[in-house]
Design a protein around this motif. Sequence first.
Motif, mmCIF file in Angstrom:
data_model
loop_
_atom_site.group_PDB
_atom_site.id
_atom_site.type_symbol
_atom_site.label_atom_id
_atom_site.label_comp_id
_atom_site.label_asym_id
_atom_site.label_seq_id
_atom_site.Cartn_x
_atom_site.Cartn_y
_atom_site.Cartn_z
ATOM 1 N N LYS A 127 0.829 -1.212 0.000
ATOM 2 C CA LYS A 127 0.000 0.000 0.000
ATOM 3 C C LYS A 127 0.863 1.262 0.000
ATOM 4 C CE LYS A 127 -2.151 1.322 3.805
ATOM 5 N NZ LYS A 127 -3.041 1.262 4.957
ATOM 6 N N LYS A 128 1.963 1.244 0.738
ATOM 7 C CA LYS A 128 2.836 2.419 0.841
ATOM 8 C C LYS A 128 3.907 2.473 -0.243
ATOM 9 C CE LYS A 128 0.984 4.048 4.627
ATOM 10 N NZ LYS A 128 0.427 5.360 4.787
ATOM 11 N N GLY A 129 3.959 1.456 -1.090
ATOM 12 C CA GLY A 129 4.891 1.471 -2.211
ATOM 13 C C GLY A 129 6.318 1.083 -1.872
ATOM 14 N N TYR A 130 6.525 0.290 -0.845
ATOM 15 C CA TYR A 130 7.878 -0.149 -0.488
ATOM 16 C C TYR A 130 8.306 -1.308 -1.372
ATOM 17 C CZ TYR A 130 7.752 2.718 3.700
ATOM 18 O OH TYR A 130 7.698 3.774 4.555
ATOM 19 N N ASP A 131 9.569 -1.292 -1.750
ATOM 20 C CA ASP A 131 10.136 -2.420 -2.479
ATOM 21 C C ASP A 131 10.607 -3.491 -1.495
ATOM 22 O OD1 ASP A 131 10.021 -1.450 -5.258
ATOM 23 O OD2 ASP A 131 11.309 0.142 -4.470
ATOM 24 N N TYR A 132 11.116 -3.047 -0.360
ATOM 25 C CA TYR A 132 11.604 -3.959 0.672
ATOM 26 C C TYR A 132 11.212 -3.423 2.044
ATOM 27 C CZ TYR A 132 14.717 -5.626 -3.009
ATOM 28 O OH TYR A 132 15.216 -6.128 -4.173
ATOM 29 N N VAL A 133 10.770 -4.324 2.914
ATOM 30 C CA VAL A 133 10.574 -3.990 4.322
ATOM 31 C C VAL A 133 11.320 -5.070 5.092
ATOM 32 C CG1 VAL A 133 8.939 -3.714 6.212
ATOM 33 C CG2 VAL A 133 8.309 -2.923 3.925
ATOM 34 N N TYR A 134 12.320 -4.648 5.830
ATOM 35 C CA TYR A 134 13.169 -5.574 6.572
ATOM 36 C C TYR A 134 12.722 -5.631 8.022
ATOM 37 C CZ TYR A 134 16.189 -4.840 2.533
ATOM 38 O OH TYR A 134 16.677 -4.758 1.273
ATOM 39 N N GLY A 135 13.129 -6.685 8.689
ATOM 40 C CA GLY A 135 12.839 -6.820 10.111
ATOM 41 C C GLY A 135 14.120 -6.746 10.914
ATOM 42 N N THR A 136 14.024 -6.138 12.067
ATOM 43 C CA THR A 136 15.159 -6.074 12.982
ATOM 44 C C THR A 136 14.626 -6.334 14.384
ATOM 45 O OG1 THR A 136 17.035 -4.753 13.733
ATOM 46 C CG2 THR A 136 15.011 -3.574 13.326
ATOM 47 N N GLY A 137 15.488 -6.566 15.321
ATOM 48 C CA GLY A 137 15.062 -6.860 16.688
ATOM 49 C C GLY A 137 15.823 -8.063 17.188
ATOM 50 N N ASP A 138 15.097 -9.008 17.796
ATOM 51 C CA ASP A 138 15.747 -10.195 18.354
ATOM 52 C C ASP A 138 16.435 -11.034 17.275
ATOM 53 O OD1 ASP A 138 14.920 -9.457 20.873
ATOM 54 O OD2 ASP A 138 13.108 -10.691 20.810
ATOM 55 N N ALA A 139 15.808 -11.135 16.101
ATOM 56 C CA ALA A 139 16.391 -11.936 15.026
ATOM 57 C C ALA A 139 17.566 -11.213 14.357
ATOM 58 C CB ALA A 139 15.329 -12.269 13.989
ATOM 59 N N ALA A 140 17.628 -9.892 14.471
ATOM 60 C CA ALA A 140 18.733 -9.063 13.952
ATOM 61 C C ALA A 140 19.036 -9.341 12.492
ATOM 62 C CB ALA A 140 19.970 -9.227 14.820
ATOM 63 N N THR A 141 18.016 -9.214 11.646
ATOM 64 C CA THR A 141 18.249 -9.381 10.220
ATOM 65 C C THR A 141 18.888 -8.136 9.614
ATOM 66 O OG1 THR A 141 15.974 -8.700 9.809
ATOM 67 C CG2 THR A 141 16.410 -11.063 9.842
ATOM 68 N N ILE A 142 18.840 -7.027 10.335
ATOM 69 C CA ILE A 142 19.514 -5.797 9.911
ATOM 70 C C ILE A 142 20.447 -5.392 11.046
ATOM 71 C CG2 ILE A 142 19.235 -3.342 9.411
ATOM 72 C CD1 ILE A 142 16.604 -3.968 8.148
ATOM 73 N N LEU A 143 21.681 -5.168 10.707
ATOM 74 C CA LEU A 143 22.637 -4.782 11.729
ATOM 75 C C LEU A 143 22.756 -3.269 11.859
ATOM 76 C CD1 LEU A 143 25.362 -7.456 10.992
ATOM 77 C CD2 LEU A 143 23.591 -7.501 12.735
ATOM 78 N N TYR A 144 22.444 -2.551 10.794
ATOM 79 C CA TYR A 144 22.463 -1.094 10.851
ATOM 80 C C TYR A 144 21.520 -0.546 9.796
ATOM 81 C CZ TYR A 144 23.658 3.740 10.143
ATOM 82 O OH TYR A 144 23.555 5.095 9.994
ATOM 83 N N ALA A 145 20.800 0.504 10.155
ATOM 84 C CA ALA A 145 19.968 1.245 9.200
ATOM 85 C C ALA A 145 19.736 2.634 9.771
ATOM 86 C CB ALA A 145 18.644 0.541 8.973
ATOM 87 N N LYS A 146 19.586 3.598 8.899
ATOM 88 C CA LYS A 146 19.288 4.956 9.345
ATOM 89 C C LYS A 146 17.907 4.977 9.992
ATOM 90 C CE LYS A 146 22.036 7.415 5.935
ATOM 91 N NZ LYS A 146 21.997 8.375 4.819
ATOM 92 N N ASP A 147 17.778 5.787 11.029
ATOM 93 C CA ASP A 147 16.518 5.857 11.757
ATOM 94 C C ASP A 147 15.347 6.293 10.887
ATOM 95 O OD1 ASP A 147 17.705 4.973 14.069
ATOM 96 O OD2 ASP A 147 17.994 6.987 14.910
ATOM 97 N N ASN A 148 15.615 7.102 9.864
ATOM 98 C CA ASN A 148 14.506 7.589 9.046
ATOM 99 C C ASN A 148 13.876 6.479 8.187
ATOM 100 O OD1 ASN A 148 16.878 7.609 7.522
ATOM 101 N ND2 ASN A 148 16.151 9.209 6.157
ATOM 102 N N TYR A 149 14.493 5.290 8.144
ATOM 103 C CA TYR A 149 13.899 4.150 7.441
ATOM 104 C C TYR A 149 13.049 3.296 8.382
ATOM 105 C CZ TYR A 149 17.095 5.173 3.596
ATOM 106 O OH TYR A 149 17.768 5.779 2.573
ATOM 107 N N ASP A 150 13.029 3.620 9.645
ATOM 108 C CA ASP A 150 12.278 2.849 10.641
ATOM 109 C C ASP A 150 10.793 3.219 10.568
ATOM 110 O OD1 ASP A 150 11.288 1.472 12.801
ATOM 111 O OD2 ASP A 150 12.611 2.395 14.285
ATOM 112 N N ILE A 151 9.960 2.273 10.206
ATOM 113 C CA ILE A 151 8.514 2.508 10.113
ATOM 114 C C ILE A 151 7.758 1.740 11.192
ATOM 115 C CG2 ILE A 151 8.543 3.073 7.654
ATOM 116 C CD1 ILE A 151 7.518 0.187 7.130
#
Length: 191
Positions: A138-162
Motif C-alpha cells: 500500500k505504501k509502495g515499499y520495495d523492501y521492508v526488513y525486520g530487525t530486533g531479536d532476530a537481527a536481520t539488519i545490523l544497521y539502518a538509518k533511523d529515518n527508514y524505521d517505520i
Amino acid sequence: MKKIVLILGVALSILACNKTETDSKEFKTAYINTAEIIDKYEKFKDEDDKFKVKSEELGRPLEAKVRAFQNEAQNFQQSARVKGPQWAQQKGAELQQREQELGMEQNALIQQLQQEGAVLKDTLISEVKKFIKDYGKKKGYDYVYGTGDAATILYAKDNYDITKEVLKELNETYKATKKDDKVATKEEVKK
C-alpha cells in the motif's frame, strides 16, 4: 563517421549509467523493529492475557488433586504409626502410584499448553507478517526488513524505521475489529 559512432557510444553509455543510478535510487526500503511490535501490539498482549487465564483454569483441577495428595501424604505419616507397617507399605505404594500419575498429568498439561501457545504465537505472527506485506504494498515499499531479536539488519538509518507507523495501524485495525466483535456479541445477546 567513426567519431560520430564513438560519440554516440559514449553518450549511450553515459545515459545507461545515469539510468542505473536513478533506478537504484527509486527503491523504497524501510525496516521494522519486530521486538517492539511484539511488545507493543495490543492483540499480542490481549491474547497473552487470555492464554494465561486459560492456563490457570486448566491447571486448577490438577492443583486441587496435588493439594489433596499432599494432605493424604501428611495423614499417611501420622496413620502409619497407628495402623502398622503392613498397612503403611500398602498405602505407601498407592501414594507412590498416585504421585506418578499426577506427574504424568502435569507433564501432559504442560505439553498441551506449550502446543496451544505455539499455535497461537504462529497465528499471530502470520497475521502481522500479512499485515506488513499489505502495508508495504500500500505504501509502495520495495523492501521492508525486520530487525530486533532476530537481527536481520545490523544497521539502518533511523529515518527508514517505520515501526511506529505499522504499530499504530496494527493497533487501530485490531481495535476496530475488537469493537466489531463486541457489537456482534451484543446483537447476538439481544436475539
